[in-house]
Motif scaffolding. Structure first.
Motif, short mmCIF file in Angstrom:
data_model
loop_
_atom_site.label_atom_id
_atom_site.label_comp_id
_atom_site.label_asym_id
_atom_site.label_seq_id
_atom_site.Cartn_x
_atom_site.Cartn_y
_atom_site.Cartn_z
N SER A 63 -4.46 1.22 -2.35
CA SER A 63 -4.64 2.20 -1.29
C SER A 63 -5.20 1.49 -0.06
CB SER A 63 -5.62 3.29 -1.73
OG SER A 63 -5.21 3.91 -2.93
N GLU B 151 0.84 -1.20 0.00
CA GLU B 151 0.00 0.00 0.00
C GLU B 151 0.87 1.25 0.00
OE1 GLU B 151 -3.59 -2.28 2.39
OE2 GLU B 151 -1.90 -1.40 3.47
N ASP B 152 0.65 2.08 -1.03
CA ASP B 152 1.43 3.31 -1.16
C ASP B 152 0.59 4.55 -0.98
OD1 ASP B 152 -0.09 3.18 -3.47
OD2 ASP B 152 1.55 3.69 -4.83
N GLU B 153 -0.66 4.36 -0.54
CA GLU B 153 -1.56 5.49 -0.37
C GLU B 153 -2.47 5.23 0.82
OE1 GLU B 153 -4.45 8.36 -3.04
OE2 GLU B 153 -4.12 6.29 -3.70
N ASN C 192 -1.77 11.68 3.57
CA ASN C 192 -1.61 10.64 2.55
C ASN C 192 -0.15 10.53 2.13
OD1 ASN C 192 -1.68 8.98 0.28
ND2 ASN C 192 -3.54 9.91 -0.53
N PRO D 160 6.16 2.68 2.74
CA PRO D 160 4.90 2.03 2.37
C PRO D 160 4.54 0.91 3.33
CG PRO D 160 6.68 1.23 0.99
CD PRO D 160 7.27 2.32 1.85
N GLN E 220 -0.74 -3.73 -5.60
CA GLN E 220 -0.44 -2.36 -5.19
C GLN E 220 -1.76 -1.61 -5.06
OE1 GLN E 220 2.65 -0.52 -7.51
NE2 GLN E 220 2.18 1.54 -6.75
N LYS F 69 1.28 9.00 -0.20
CA LYS F 69 1.58 8.87 -1.62
C LYS F 69 2.37 10.08 -2.14
CE LYS F 69 -0.52 7.69 -6.07
NZ LYS F 69 0.41 6.57 -6.27
N LYS F 70 2.12 11.26 -1.58
CA LYS F 70 2.84 12.45 -2.01
C LYS F 70 4.35 12.27 -1.84
CE LYS F 70 -0.71 15.96 -1.07
NZ LYS F 70 -1.03 17.18 -0.29
N SER G 258 2.52 6.50 7.32
CA SER G 258 1.97 7.76 6.82
C SER G 258 2.78 8.93 7.37
CB SER G 258 0.51 7.90 7.23
OG SER G 258 -0.26 6.80 6.80
N ASP H 221 5.75 8.82 -4.07
CA ASP H 221 5.91 9.01 -5.52
C ASP H 221 7.28 9.58 -5.87
OD1 ASP H 221 3.46 7.99 -6.12
OD2 ASP H 221 2.46 9.90 -6.46
#
Length: 418
Positions: A360, A213-215, A330, A378, A358, A332-333, A368, A336
């Motif tokens: 959310s 999970e990347d988000e 979040n 992650p 992969q 993900k920012k 986080s 990425d």
């Protein structure tokens, strides 16, 4: 490369030992950790790490466990951290957990013996369809299991023991971090990242086999305090303004068909009351606010405030305070910007013979906040399911795959280094 094999059932033994230690956190406590009993598990983990030969393992005053497996590679390898949390959710008791191993599950209903109304049914737990022939661990029906996140603790400990026992497996420096109070949003409040000294991390706190999970949600907490007007109930007409009823009106005025956990899914957020308390004179409601987009999160907070304002207009002598505080954002920012963290995690999952997923997560992890603190992090599956309730379960075989994935992550980072 050697593959991890759970020949002596050490994984089940660790896990069932850990879940019997009550580590429930308390959102109303102001101490760090929020409950001293979390340190009981921390001390057990440190003792086991020291017994493995990990010499610097220690528990600090805030309830964090730190440990280092030194590099055995001649390469310059980024320092990788594996992190899980020790506390269990305040939503359900974690005291006197009685773990039960249901060997060779064949799709039947699992009736939990201490409360036979608690039944795990395949139609209600779709992931059980992938568990035929596996060993399922549950609690006995009166408590949660604690797989969230003692499954992750177990897997990191098993991987650590395996790497120490097999120095022929090349890896860089590995850091271990076990945190308190993740379930109440304070998991890394006192984490010392300078002492930790890691470049990248992975929380082991996910659900379904193969997930990375990347988000996460972005998250705020809100505390609404209402000051009403208290008078003798026998002479209250036209005078009393009950803070309890005002708070109840606010909660009942929030949308029920949307913006609520029970009516949302996928990328939909919510405003969720988690605690109500008080008296006629003063009452308090605590909320969690969740959205994947920061602007939407702010809009939800504004909606909550507008709802309170609208209700309070009917109570001219009452006042309120709404305090909204940031919990996490979040990740993900951040992730990425470091695509290799996800790429290497995906590769490690593939090497364990699993199809990576992969995705959310409708929640948050310590990763986080760690990501925004400078440790891109992650989340990897741990095999925990139906967490925060009496139907929580975990699969032994999925946990074994998580151990192998952790080992593979360490190996992949070493292979990719120069």
């Amino acid at each position: 490369m050697l593959n991890y094999q759970n020949k002596t059932n050490s994984l089940e033994n660790r896990f069932t030992k850990y879940v019997q230690i009550d580590t429930q956190s308390d959102p109303l406590s102001e101490t760090v950790p929020s409950t001293a009993k979390q340190k009981d598990l921390g001390r057990v983990l440190v003792d086991e790490l020291l017994e493995m030969g990990i010499a610097d393992a220690h528990l600090d005053d805030f309830g964090y466990v730190y440990a280092t497996i030194p590099s055995n590679s001649e390469k310059t390898v980024p320092v990788i951290c594996f992190c899980s949390h020790m506390d269990t959710s305040p939503d359900c008791s974690g005291k006197n957990v009685k773990p039960i191993i249901h060997v060779n599950y064949q799709g039947q209903d699992l009736v939990l013996p201490d409360d036979e109304t608690i039944i795990l049914k395949m139609e209600e737990h779709p992931d059980l369809k992938d568990q035929i022939g596996n060993d399922i661990i549950t609690a006995s029906g009166t408590t949660l299991l604690g797989a969230d996140n003692k499954a992750g603790l177990t897997e990191i400990m098993e991987a650590a023991a395996f790497l120490v026992q097999h120095p022929e497996i090349k890896h860089g420096t590995i850091k271990i971090l076990f945190t308190p109070d993740e379930e109440i949003g304070r998991g890394v409040d006192k984490a010392d990242l300078k002492k930790l000294g890691a470049d990248f991390g992975y929380t082991i706190d996910g659900e379904t086999l193969g997930s990375i999970e990347d988000e996460t949600f972005s998250a705020d907490g809100a505390v609404l305090t209402v000051n009403g007007v208290s008078t003798h109930p026998g002479f209250a007409k036209g005078k009393m303004e009950s803070a309890i009823k005002i708070v109840a009106d606010v909660v009942s005025s929030l949308p029920a068909d949307c913006l609520s956990p029970e009516s949302t899914e996928l990328k939909e957020g919510f405003i969720h009351p988690v605690n109500l308390s008080g008296s006629v004179e003063q009452a308090e409601a605590r909320f969690i606010i969740r959205a994947f987009d920061d602007e939407q999160l702010q809009a939800y907070g504004e909606l909550l405030d507008a709802t309170v304002q609208n209700i309070i207009e009917d109570y001219p002598n009452s006042t309120y305070e709404l305090k909204i505080t940031e919990q996490y954002r979040n990740m993900k920012k951040v992730l990425d910007q470091y695509p290799q963290v996800i790429e290497y995690g995906v590769e490690a999952i593939k090497r364990a013979g699993i199809v990576p997923k992969q995705q959310s997560i409708r929640g948050g992890t310590d990763g986080s906040r760690l990501s925004f603190m400078g440790l891109p992090c992650p989340n990897i599956f741990a095999g925990e399911h139906a967490f925060h309730g009496k139907q929580e379960w975990a699969s032994v075989q999925d946990m074994e795959k998580a151990v192998q994935t952790i080992i593979n992550i360490a190996v992949v980072w070493e292979e990719k280094a120069e």
